[in-house]
Design a protein around this motif. Structure first.
Motif, PDB file in Angstrom:
ATOM      1  N   ASP A   1       0.989  -1.197  -0.154  1.00 27.11           N
ATOM      2  CA  ASP A   1      -0.092  -0.020   0.128  1.00 27.11           C
ATOM      3  C   ASP A   1       0.850   1.100  -0.116  1.00 27.11           C
TER       4      ASP A   1
ATOM      5  N   LYS B   1       0.595   4.006   0.990  1.00 20.95           N
ATOM      6  CA  LYS B   1       0.676   4.849   2.280  1.00 20.95           C
ATOM      7  C   LYS B   1       1.214   4.013   3.546  1.00 20.95           C
TER       8      LYS B   1
ATOM      9  N   ASP C   1       4.085   2.983   5.941  1.00 14.86           N
ATOM     10  CA  ASP C   1       5.519   3.449   6.299  1.00 14.86           C
ATOM     11  C   ASP C   1       6.410   2.348   6.023  1.00 14.86           C
TER      12      ASP C   1
END
Lengths: 243, 243
Positions: free
Chosen positions: B68, B70, B72
């Motif tokens: 994904d 997004k 981290d």
């Protein structure tokens, strides 16, 4: 050949009133060293950034680095200095161009920055080759430990890459010193400039350039010895140049 | 803990390295991934912590989707230990520094805290006396044990091993496997790409057999060694177990 050798010329007073001919050459030497050091710092800093760009997985970064390197390494140094010194002020807005032309140290700044950028392209290529010579797994290991890309470069890739390219970087440093002599063409009275001035004042052409040659040799030997010490100081035990 | 759902991966436009791979590793489970070379097993394990990107499907690690944008990734990777075929220790850092680097730079531990943890782990893999040496001064087996300790220093929730013994001389394989067996018995979640069937039969809960990018067989250890269902797995086993 009717030539009057006179090696004592170095200790005779020069007509420019600043001391002996030797003092003249030494003041040129100081300017050569200053120009070379500033140029080398510029070359190392910008060369390292561009070298890293060349090795990044980003296509944009690669393109920027490619354009930079090809621009600065595919034009003769002399032409580059002429461009910065004679052409750039004409291309800038009038006031900026005038400011550049009237700057008292213009030849020094132009030479230091011009030679610095010219050499930075070479440093970039060397460093990128050094980074490229590291096993791919090094970056993967750093990444897998959670280091960011910049941390991986800072702590893992660059320390080894710089060690690997230290010998070729020594050559680049020597080239930087020697290339400062090109700056005579934009009016920088560095070591070669002073040797020529000495020859014009005294007509002792062989002595003047022998003196300059020996002084160039001297700084380059100091650099070579210094870099050898550096190589030994940072050698990694058990690894390539290390013991 | 690790969920791999319908993962497809291509290298370039035409070569498909992973074909619809789906499997799961539960907490505390030890899963061995085997298969002929080029079967995609290393690729699969490198997708788990996103060292290799995937084009289709999803990988979920401890509830977090790996692929994904997004996510981290550095933070996520720091929680999964990885051990490589060629150890990938950082050659310019002492053994103890290899263990401290990511603890300090990624987890933000203090130097003392990191050193204490590193010393404890080096002791555990039996290499405390070598703490101040450089990687190139150690044998392959010792380096790989350091690499395991380096991964463990991050307190990982799972460990990935990518052919950890393939680059080792035969007499060094067991010292590395011993460490891994201990780790498995302590309940570490492990995904291990290996040809060491002895290790698999001793500690693996499940065995995944891959061929040409596909998971051909995903079975409990006893089932896999007792009666592999697929032809390809039977052939593979007969080849590596016949000597």
């Amino acid at each position: 050949m009717n030539y009057n050798w006179n090696w004592r010329i170095f200790f005779e007073p020069a007509p420019n009133g600043t001391g002996t001919y030797l003092d003249m050459l030494l003041s040129g030497l100081v300017l050569t060293i200053e120009t070379a050091l500033v140029a080398w710092i510029i070359a190392l800093v910008t060369g390292s950034i561009i070298g890293v760009f060349r090795s990044l997985p980003s296509k944009t970064a690669n393109r920027i680095a490619f354009a930079y390197v090809e621009f600065f390494r595919n034009m003769p140094l002399l032409v580059q200095l002429f461009l910065w010194f004679f052409v750039l002020p004409e291309l800038l807005p009038r006031s900026a161009g005038l400011w550049m032309k009237q700057m008292s140290n213009a030849p020094f700044y132009t030479a230091a920055i011009g030679i610095g950028l010219f050499m930075s392209a070479r440093v970039a290529v060397q460093l990128a080759a050094g980074i490229g010579s590291l096993p791919r797994g090094q970056m993967q290991a750093a990444t897998a430990l959670g280091l960011t890309t910049s941390q991986s470069y800072r702590y893992v890739l660059l320390p080894m890459a710089f060690r690997i390219v230290l010998p070729p970087l020594t050559s680049e440093f020597l080239s930087t010193i020697k290339n400062t002599s090109v700056a005579i063409t934009i009016g920088l009275i560095e070591l070669t400039g002073q040797a020529r001035a000495m020859q014009e004042f005294s007509f002792q052409v062989f002595e003047a350039f022998t003196g300059a040659t020996l002084l160039y040799l001297l700084i380059n030997i100091v650099v070579v010895i210094g870099m050898r010490f550096l190589e030994r100081a940072v050698a990694v035990p058990g690894y390539i140049t290390g013991k | 803990m690790i969920e791999i759902n319908h993962v497809n991966k291509w290298y370039g436009p035409s070569f498909q390295a992973l074909k619809d791979c789906t499997t799961k590793v539960a907490k505390g489970e030890v899963v061995v991934v085997c298969g002929p070379s080029g079967s995609g097993k290393s690729t699969l394990i490198k997708c788990v912590n996103a060292l290799e990107p995937i084009q289709e499907g999803e990988i979920i690690l401890d509830g977090i989707k790996v692929n994904d944008p997004k996510t981290d990734l550095p933070k996520l990777r720091a929680r999964v230990g990885m051990v490589f075929q060629h150890f990938e220790l950082f050659p310019h850092l002492r053994i103890i520094e290899n263990l401290c680097l990511a603890q300090e730079k990624v987890l933000g531990r203090s130097h003392d805290e990191a050193m204490a943890k590193a010393a404890k782990l080096l002791d555990r893999v039996g290499l405390k006396v070598h703490a101040n040496k450089y990687p190139a001064e150690l044998s392959g087996g010792q380096q790989q044990r350091v690499a395991i300790a380096r991964a463990l220093a991050m307190d990982p929730i799972a460990m990935l091993f990518d052919e950890p013994t393939s680059a080792l001389d035969p007499e060094m394989i067991s010292e590395v496997l011993d460490v891994m067996v201990d780790l498995a018995r302590e309940g570490m979640t492990m995904m291990v790409v290996t040809h060491e069937m002895g290790f698999a039969s001793k500690v693996a809960h499940r065995v995944i057999f891959m061929d040409q990018g596909e998971i051909v067989e995903d079975a409990l250890r006893t089932d896999f060694f007792g009666s592999p269902r697929s032809d390809r797995a039977q052939k593979f086993l007969s080849k590596i177990l016949s000597h």
